[in-house]
Scaffold this motif. Sequence first.
Motif, PDB file in Angstrom:
ATOM      1  N   ARG A  23     -21.239  43.685  22.624  1.00  0.00           N
ATOM      2  CA  ARG A  23     -21.789  42.416  23.277  1.00  0.00           C
ATOM      3  C   ARG A  23     -21.449  41.296  22.376  1.00  0.00           C
ATOM      4  O   ARG A  23     -21.227  40.135  22.940  1.00  0.00           O
ATOM      5  N   GLU A  24     -21.241  41.292  20.850  1.00  0.00           N
ATOM      6  CA  GLU A  24     -20.828  40.089  20.196  1.00  0.00           C
ATOM      7  C   GLU A  24     -19.464  39.747  20.791  1.00  0.00           C
ATOM      8  O   GLU A  24     -18.895  38.503  20.844  1.00  0.00           O
ATOM      9  N   ALA A  25     -18.470  40.893  20.845  1.00  0.00           N
ATOM     10  CA  ALA A  25     -17.036  40.467  21.237  1.00  0.00           C
ATOM     11  C   ALA A  25     -17.119  39.912  22.533  1.00  0.00           C
ATOM     12  O   ALA A  25     -16.352  38.981  22.714  1.00  0.00           O
ATOM     13  N   PHE A  26     -17.920  40.131  23.512  1.00  0.00           N
ATOM     14  CA  PHE A  26     -17.986  39.615  24.608  1.00  0.00           C
ATOM     15  C   PHE A  26     -18.626  38.230  24.611  1.00  0.00           C
ATOM     16  O   PHE A  26     -18.040  37.122  25.470  1.00  0.00           O
ATOM     17  N   ARG A  27     -19.331  37.834  23.943  1.00  0.00           N
ATOM     18  CA  ARG A  27     -19.917  36.612  23.754  1.00  0.00           C
ATOM     19  C   ARG A  27     -18.838  35.554  23.039  1.00  0.00           C
ATOM     20  O   ARG A  27     -18.862  34.583  23.459  1.00  0.00           O
ATOM     21  N   LEU A  28     -17.959  36.262  22.190  1.00  0.00           N
ATOM     22  CA  LEU A  28     -17.090  35.430  21.298  1.00  0.00           C
ATOM     23  C   LEU A  28     -15.948  35.131  22.588  1.00  0.00           C
ATOM     24  O   LEU A  28     -15.140  34.130  22.129  1.00  0.00           O
ATOM     25  N   LEU A  29     -15.462  35.808  23.504  1.00  0.00           N
ATOM     26  CA  LEU A  29     -14.585  35.679  24.276  1.00  0.00           C
ATOM     27  C   LEU A  29     -14.831  34.421  25.465  1.00  0.00           C
ATOM     28  O   LEU A  29     -16.089  34.415  25.933  1.00  0.00           O
ATOM     29  N   ARG A  30     -13.939  33.614  25.785  1.00  0.00           N
ATOM     30  CA  ARG A  30     -14.086  32.765  26.930  1.00  0.00           C
ATOM     31  C   ARG A  30     -14.074  33.834  28.170  1.00  0.00           C
ATOM     32  O   ARG A  30     -13.589  34.685  28.101  1.00  0.00           O
ATOM     33  N   PRO A  31     -14.500  32.973  29.262  1.00  0.00           N
ATOM     34  CA  PRO A  31     -14.321  33.808  30.507  1.00  0.00           C
ATOM     35  C   PRO A  31     -12.796  34.296  30.925  1.00  0.00           C
ATOM     36  O   PRO A  31     -11.887  33.058  30.581  1.00  0.00           O
ATOM     37  N   GLY A  32     -12.539  35.304  31.297  1.00  0.00           N
ATOM     38  CA  GLY A  32     -11.167  35.533  31.537  1.00  0.00           C
ATOM     39  C   GLY A  32     -10.424  36.018  30.138  1.00  0.00           C
ATOM     40  O   GLY A  32      -9.312  36.570  30.271  1.00  0.00           O
TER      41      GLY A  32
END
Length: 285
Positions: free
Chosen positions: A138-147
């Motif tokens: 979930r933290e990796a997901f948060r760190l990423l921009r959309p796409g």
Amino acid sequence: MSLLSWLPAVGSLLDGGRAATAAEPSLDEVMAERFRERIDPRPGDWAYAHFLDLRDALAETLRDASGVWLDYGAGTSPYRELFGRAALQTADIPGGESYPADHALDRDGRCPVPDGTFDGVLSTQVLEHVADANAYLREAFRLLRPGGTLVLSTHGVWEEHGGQDLWRWTADGLALQAERAGFTVERKVKLTCGPRALLLLLRWYGRDHGWPGGGPVGLALKALWLVDRVLPRSVDAYLDRAFGDLGRSEGPNSPFYLDILLVASKPGGAAADAKDPTVEKEIGT
């Protein structure tokens, strides 16, 4: 004089003799060798075939990476050289066997940057050591921009290692866990498969423990051990020649594998908008 007497140190090996114990390497030397084994695996290394398969799969996946990426749980960040156009930053918990990082993670693995900071997140052999793998994803997901893109590798079958070692996955299980964290899975690549993996594990176990004698099986295992001690590169040459095509596999044909490389994306961004008919309608008005 027997043939064995011509082979270096074979007599002492067969008699159970030991070479003089070398001095314990320093932490810097251990880290430097760990870095080298992963980015420059050489025949004769203890896990050459596996590290070669992982490096080559990462090189292919990261070849066209662009923007700003984060090596999340970087350690020695051995794969930094695989980024051509992309800028790479590192994040890790301070201390331990890692180089100084650009971002200090807290004890729960959170990175002190805003949401959507990075175009890509790289995670290699970290997830199995994390107490809460779901929170890490979930933290990796948060760190990423959309796409943005997640490139993550972790173990299928492997020995316990590195202090806290908590988890193992199947390719489908890892993909499901990433999807539950919000990702769209694009690829799941099995690394070091079938007999390539099994022979590597047999050779590795023999190096650490040896094999008891007795009967044709014991003789065959001792022969493998002896060849590996005297001509270690020949074992890796055989693995590459006979089973090189089993370094990477996608799909159901390889049910046994040492590692998984997952490529996933965070929904949204220009690519997703282009496929969304509501966005196209708004653009057209």
